[in-house]
Motif scaffolding. Structure first.
Motif, PDB file in Angstrom:
ATOM      1  N   GLU A  68      -4.539   2.185  23.912  1.00  0.00           N
ATOM      2  CA  GLU A  68      -4.757   1.129  22.934  1.00  0.00           C
ATOM      3  C   GLU A  68      -5.934   1.466  22.022  1.00  0.00           C
ATOM      4  N   ILE A  69      -6.928   2.180  22.564  1.00  0.00           N
ATOM      5  CA  ILE A  69      -8.106   2.549  21.774  1.00  0.00           C
ATOM      6  C   ILE A  69      -7.692   3.456  20.612  1.00  0.00           C
ATOM      7  N   PHE A  70      -6.920   4.510  20.906  1.00  0.00           N
ATOM      8  CA  PHE A  70      -6.500   5.430  19.856  1.00  0.00           C
ATOM      9  C   PHE A  70      -5.546   4.747  18.878  1.00  0.00           C
ATOM     10  N   LYS A  71      -4.683   3.862  19.385  1.00  0.00           N
ATOM     11  CA  LYS A  71      -3.756   3.169  18.503  1.00  0.00           C
ATOM     12  C   LYS A  71      -4.511   2.254  17.538  1.00  0.00           C
ATOM     13  N   THR A  72      -5.471   1.513  18.052  1.00  0.00           N
ATOM     14  CA  THR A  72      -6.246   0.623  17.194  1.00  0.00           C
ATOM     15  C   THR A  72      -7.074   1.409  16.192  1.00  0.00           C
ATOM     16  N   PHE A  73      -7.646   2.523  16.649  1.00  0.00           N
ATOM     17  CA  PHE A  73      -8.392   3.406  15.758  1.00  0.00           C
ATOM     18  C   PHE A  73      -7.504   3.870  14.610  1.00  0.00           C
ATOM     19  N   PHE A  74      -6.341   4.396  14.954  1.00  0.00           N
ATOM     20  CA  PHE A  74      -5.434   4.944  13.943  1.00  0.00           C
ATOM     21  C   PHE A  74      -4.979   3.869  12.961  1.00  0.00           C
ATOM     22  N   LEU A  75      -4.583   2.694  13.457  1.00  0.00           N
ATOM     23  CA  LEU A  75      -4.084   1.655  12.575  1.00  0.00           C
ATOM     24  C   LEU A  75      -5.186   1.137  11.654  1.00  0.00           C
ATOM     25  N   SER A  76      -6.410   1.072  12.149  1.00  0.00           N
ATOM     26  CA  SER A  76      -7.528   0.658  11.300  1.00  0.00           C
ATOM     27  C   SER A  76      -7.754   1.661  10.174  1.00  0.00           C
ATOM     28  N   SER A 119      -4.072  -7.678   5.536  1.00  0.00           N
ATOM     29  CA  SER A 119      -4.548  -8.456   6.680  1.00  0.00           C
ATOM     30  C   SER A 119      -4.626  -7.592   7.929  1.00  0.00           C
ATOM     31  N   ARG A 120      -5.684  -7.830   8.730  1.00  0.00           N
ATOM     32  CA  ARG A 120      -5.804  -7.140  10.025  1.00  0.00           C
ATOM     33  C   ARG A 120      -5.072  -7.897  11.132  1.00  0.00           C
ATOM     34  N   ASP A 121      -4.442  -8.976  10.792  1.00  0.00           N
ATOM     35  CA  ASP A 121      -3.650  -9.732  11.772  1.00  0.00           C
ATOM     36  C   ASP A 121      -2.237  -9.157  11.789  1.00  0.00           C
ATOM     37  N   TRP A 122      -2.130  -7.943  12.325  1.00  0.00           N
ATOM     38  CA  TRP A 122      -0.845  -7.239  12.276  1.00  0.00           C
ATOM     39  C   TRP A 122      -0.016  -7.492  13.530  1.00  0.00           C
ATOM     40  N   VAL A 123       1.266  -7.154  13.421  1.00  0.00           N
ATOM     41  CA  VAL A 123       2.206  -7.257  14.542  1.00  0.00           C
ATOM     42  C   VAL A 123       3.043  -5.982  14.561  1.00  0.00           C
ATOM     43  N   ILE A 124       3.218  -5.392  15.729  1.00  0.00           N
ATOM     44  CA  ILE A 124       4.109  -4.239  15.873  1.00  0.00           C
ATOM     45  C   ILE A 124       5.495  -4.752  16.268  1.00  0.00           C
ATOM     46  N   LEU A 125       6.490  -4.404  15.463  1.00  0.00           N
ATOM     47  CA  LEU A 125       7.848  -4.886  15.711  1.00  0.00           C
ATOM     48  C   LEU A 125       8.402  -4.310  17.007  1.00  0.00           C
ATOM     49  N   LYS A 126       9.059  -5.138  17.770  1.00  0.00           N
ATOM     50  CA  LYS A 126       9.595  -4.723  19.063  1.00  0.00           C
ATOM     51  C   LYS A 126      10.979  -4.092  18.949  1.00  0.00           C
ATOM     52  N   GLY A 148      16.232 -11.584   4.224  1.00  0.00           N
ATOM     53  CA  GLY A 148      16.759 -11.412   2.883  1.00  0.00           C
ATOM     54  C   GLY A 148      15.723 -11.472   1.790  1.00  0.00           C
ATOM     55  N   GLN A 149      14.447 -11.523   2.157  1.00  0.00           N
ATOM     56  CA  GLN A 149      13.373 -11.593   1.186  1.00  0.00           C
ATOM     57  C   GLN A 149      12.862 -10.190   0.849  1.00  0.00           C
ATOM     58  N   GLY A 150      12.378 -10.032  -0.378  1.00  0.00           N
ATOM     59  CA  GLY A 150      11.820  -8.757  -0.787  1.00  0.00           C
ATOM     60  C   GLY A 150      10.498  -8.465  -0.098  1.00  0.00           C
ATOM     61  N   CYS A 151      10.217  -7.193   0.143  1.00  0.00           N
ATOM     62  CA  CYS A 151       8.975  -6.786   0.788  1.00  0.00           C
ATOM     63  C   CYS A 151       8.642  -5.353   0.366  1.00  0.00           C
ATOM     64  N   ILE A 152       7.470  -4.910   0.745  1.00  0.00           N
ATOM     65  CA  ILE A 152       7.030  -3.555   0.442  1.00  0.00           C
ATOM     66  C   ILE A 152       6.872  -2.788   1.756  1.00  0.00           C
ATOM     67  N   ALA A 153       7.312  -1.522   1.756  1.00  0.00           N
ATOM     68  CA  ALA A 153       7.149  -0.668   2.936  1.00  0.00           C
ATOM     69  C   ALA A 153       6.429   0.617   2.540  1.00  0.00           C
ATOM     70  N   TYR A 154       5.568   1.091   3.431  1.00  0.00           N
ATOM     71  CA  TYR A 154       4.877   2.360   3.265  1.00  0.00           C
ATOM     72  C   TYR A 154       5.218   3.245   4.461  1.00  0.00           C
ATOM     73  N   LEU A 168      -4.519   2.917   3.026  1.00  0.00           N
ATOM     74  CA  LEU A 168      -3.610   2.270   2.090  1.00  0.00           C
ATOM     75  C   LEU A 168      -4.374   1.411   1.088  1.00  0.00           C
ATOM     76  N   GLU A 169      -5.385   0.713   1.567  1.00  0.00           N
ATOM     77  CA  GLU A 169      -6.180  -0.134   0.672  1.00  0.00           C
ATOM     78  C   GLU A 169      -6.891   0.700  -0.389  1.00  0.00           C
ATOM     79  N   GLU A 170      -7.445   1.826   0.037  1.00  0.00           N
ATOM     80  CA  GLU A 170      -8.171   2.671  -0.899  1.00  0.00           C
ATOM     81  C   GLU A 170      -7.227   3.334  -1.896  1.00  0.00           C
ATOM     82  N   LYS A 171      -6.084   3.798  -1.432  1.00  0.00           N
ATOM     83  CA  LYS A 171      -5.165   4.529  -2.301  1.00  0.00           C
ATOM     84  C   LYS A 171      -4.468   3.617  -3.302  1.00  0.00           C
TER      85      LYS A 171
END
Length: 303
Positions: A129-137, A152-159, A107-113, A143-146
């Protein structure tokens, strides 16, 4: 967070340079002389991270056929490109949309891209995993530049969730297909009244398997004008001795990519260029006598 297999791979990922192959999504200027298409993204997977102030951020990695597919390379080829620090070696075309406010499950507010890619690359990430990590990085850097945020690079992919909030439609620039002019028996005239031009290095040749599947790679050269510094335009001269008419050719010009196909699959050429092009001003001419296709490719000014 998805971790690379080795510390060496993790170090290579830190060398990434933002390489978005498309213009931004929502908010693009429709008045500019370029072609745009509306992308209706489908969910892929959702990444959860946070800003420096602890605010939750969700990144909906979506897919749409409208977005160009990156060239197909192996994990080994990707790692070699990263080791060589070649910023033009591999690009993942993507469209990064505007942030939208949402409510998380507590129920908390958040931002989505929303970040949209081609379904083919989405499938590739499922197996690597190599291509996935490359892409997410790359995506986080984009997003940071734009939006001038620190993520944070401590991300989690929702299951259990493929996206957070309603996915937003985006407007992305389409590839440009220049009209091919037939020139009869006239010479191409390239270079007349222009400064001297120099030949640039050509990319790695296609493998034998690729040649058989896509067609023969034609002989070509790419030259720049002026010969020193940042060019005003590039000229690609492609020899097509088995082509008789221009209407059998298909050319796609991206921001930094050139793809040539023939109706009979006789020839196939797919090359990346070291400069961004002014797509809408590209011109193609085919000389029926010499069987040479000449493309004049204006280059975007240096920032």
């Amino acid at each position: 967070m998805l971790e690379p297999d080795t510390d060496e791979t993790e170090a290579l990922m830190k060398k990434l340079i933002l390489q978005s192959g498309l213009q931004d999504g929502v908010g693009a200027d429709p008045d500019k002389k370029v072609s745009w298409t509306t992308v209706v993204p489908k969910p892929g997977f959702c990444l959860k991270t946070k800003k420096e102030n602890g605010e939750k951020v969700f990144i909906n990695v979506c897919q749409a056929e409208n977005v160009p597919q990156p060239k197909d390379i192996t994990e080994e080829e990707l790692l070699k490109l990263l080791e060589s620090e070649d910023p033009f070696g591999f690009r993942v075309p993507m469209s990064i949309g505007e942030p939208h406010a949402e409510i998380d499950k507590s129920g908390q507010g958040c931002i989505a891209y929303d970040v949209v890619i081609h379904p083919g690359f989405m499938e590739k990430m499922k197996d690597s995993e190599i291509f996935k990590t490359f892409f997410l990085s790359v995506t986080l850097e984009g997003l940071e530049e734009k939006y001038s945020v620190a993520l944070s690079r401590d991300w989690v992919i929702l299951k259990n969730r493929k996206s957070v909030g309603r996915l937003q439609e985006q407007n992305v620039r389409t590839q440009s297909k220049p009209v091919i002019m037939e020139m009869g028996d006239q010479s191409t005239g390239i270079g007349i009244g222009k400064p001297l031009i120099q030949e640039m290095d050509t990319p790695k040749p296609l493998s034998q398997e690729e040649l058989k599947a896509r067609g023969q790679k034609p002989e070509f050269r790419i030259i720049q004008d002026p010969p020193e510094g940042h060019p005003d335009f590039l000229v690609a001269e492609i020899s097509l001795p088995h082509v008789k008419m221009a209407n059998t050719l298909t050319i796609d010009v991206g921001e930094d990519r050139l793809v040539l196909e023939t109706r009979s699959n006789k020839y196939y050429l797919d090359i990346y260029l070291p400069y961004l092009l002014v797509q809408e001003d590209c011109v193609a001419q085919f000389n029926r006598k010499t069987r040479i296709l000449t493309l004049t490719l204006p280059v975007q000014p240096e920032n």
